[in-house]
Write an enzyme that holds these catalytic residues in place. Sequence first.
Site, PDB file in Angstrom:
ATOM      1  CG  ASN A 112      -1.792   1.199   1.340  1.00 15.87           C
ATOM      2  OD1 ASN A 112      -2.432   1.568   0.356  1.00 15.87           O
ATOM      3  ND2 ASN A 112      -1.858   1.843   2.502  1.00 15.87           N
ATOM      4  CG  HIS A 114      -0.619   6.216   4.679  1.00 20.79           C
ATOM      5  ND1 HIS A 114      -1.997   6.214   4.755  1.00 20.79           N
ATOM      6  CD2 HIS A 114      -0.178   7.073   5.633  1.00 20.79           C
ATOM      7  CE1 HIS A 114      -2.370   7.035   5.731  1.00 20.79           C
ATOM      8  NE2 HIS A 114      -1.281   7.562   6.274  1.00 20.79           N
ATOM      9  CB  SER A 141       5.116   5.288   4.146  1.00 18.67           C
ATOM     10  OG  SER A 141       5.515   6.339   4.992  1.00 18.67           O
TER      11      SER A 141
HETATM   12  C1  GAR Z   1      -2.854   8.839  -2.711  1.00 21.78           C
HETATM   13  O1  GAR Z   1      -2.412  10.054  -2.151  1.00 21.78           O
HETATM   14  C2  GAR Z   1      -2.597   7.682  -1.762  1.00 21.78           C
HETATM   15  O2  GAR Z   1      -1.415   7.824  -1.029  1.00 21.78           O
HETATM   16  C3  GAR Z   1      -3.801   7.789  -0.870  1.00 21.78           C
HETATM   17  O3  GAR Z   1      -4.864   8.079  -1.733  1.00 21.78           O
HETATM   18  C4  GAR Z   1      -4.372   8.832  -2.834  1.00 21.78           C
HETATM   19  C5  GAR Z   1      -4.826   8.160  -4.118  1.00 21.78           C
HETATM   20  O4  GAR Z   1      -4.471   8.946  -5.227  1.00 21.78           O
HETATM   21  N1  GAR Z   1      -4.017   6.585  -0.141  1.00 21.78           N
HETATM   22  C6  GAR Z   1      -4.420   6.550   1.122  1.00 21.78           C
HETATM   23  O5  GAR Z   1      -4.694   7.536   1.759  1.00 21.78           O
HETATM   24  C7  GAR Z   1      -4.536   5.159   1.715  1.00 21.78           C
HETATM   25  N2  GAR Z   1      -4.596   5.231   3.129  1.00 21.78           N
HETATM   26  P1  GAR Z   1      -4.518   8.354  -6.676  1.00 21.78           P
HETATM   27  O6  GAR Z   1      -5.898   7.699  -6.835  1.00 21.78           O
HETATM   28  O7  GAR Z   1      -4.384   9.538  -7.580  1.00 21.78           O
HETATM   29  O8  GAR Z   1      -3.410   7.352  -6.827  1.00 21.78           O
END
Ligand code: GAR
Length: 221
Positions: A112, A114, A141
């Site tokens: 994942n 984060h 991370s």
């Molecule tokens: C990203 O910033 C990712 O790190 C976060 O959601 C966003 C997705 O963006 N994930 C979390 O918060 C998981 N806990 P994306 O759809 O443009 O890749």
Amino acid sequence: MAEQTPLSLVVLISGRGSNLRAILDAIASGRLPATVSAVISSNTTASGLEYARSNNIDILALDPADYPERIQYDRALQGLIERFSPDLVVLAGFMRVLSAEFVQHFRARLINIHPSLLPAFRGLHTHRKVLEAGATEHGASVHFVTEKLDGGPVIAQAQVPILADDTAETLAARVLEQEHRLYVQVIHWIAEGRIRCEGEQVLFDEQPLQQPRQLYTPAEQ
Ligand code: GAR
């Protein structure tokens, strides 16, 4: 030397899919020895699905509304993923808490990304919380997923500076840029066989990783 078999990925998304896009672009340009066998979304209208479709990748949506219980959803999701027998399951903005059963099934092949320097700022709205806390550093991370929410062993991090005039939005944009580099780099290491997870321990080149690897900006390398 024998050609390395590309690492097969199933990528799970819920929305925009910019990390998915970074992965697909890295594969298309020959920078990442991997293939995306399928993209599965928890949201039937996720904009990230379009980009995958335009890259001729199998896309599937599994709507939580069709499953009364989390465990039923997760079992259906597990079955769907296993149809593709991926080497690695990549959570890229997949905004669902996963059941212990699901996590245990995919243990050591589930990662994942984060948007914080874990273990700091688990959960949602990390950029706002970082600013409210007056933190001096922020970043992203990548970690192996365990039953503990945002708590699995961290593989690598990318740090970003916090600027005096940052808002949650400007900070999020700066972190996102680094997320894209970070995720591609970590998947690359896994594809090369340099990273694996044993229990709660990340091994890098078969050595226990004491600290997450830090991904520096090009100017610092
Ligand atoms: C990203 O910033 C990712 O790190 C976060 O959601 C966003 C997705 O963006 N994930 C979390 O918060 C998981 N806990 P994306 O759809 O443009 O890749």
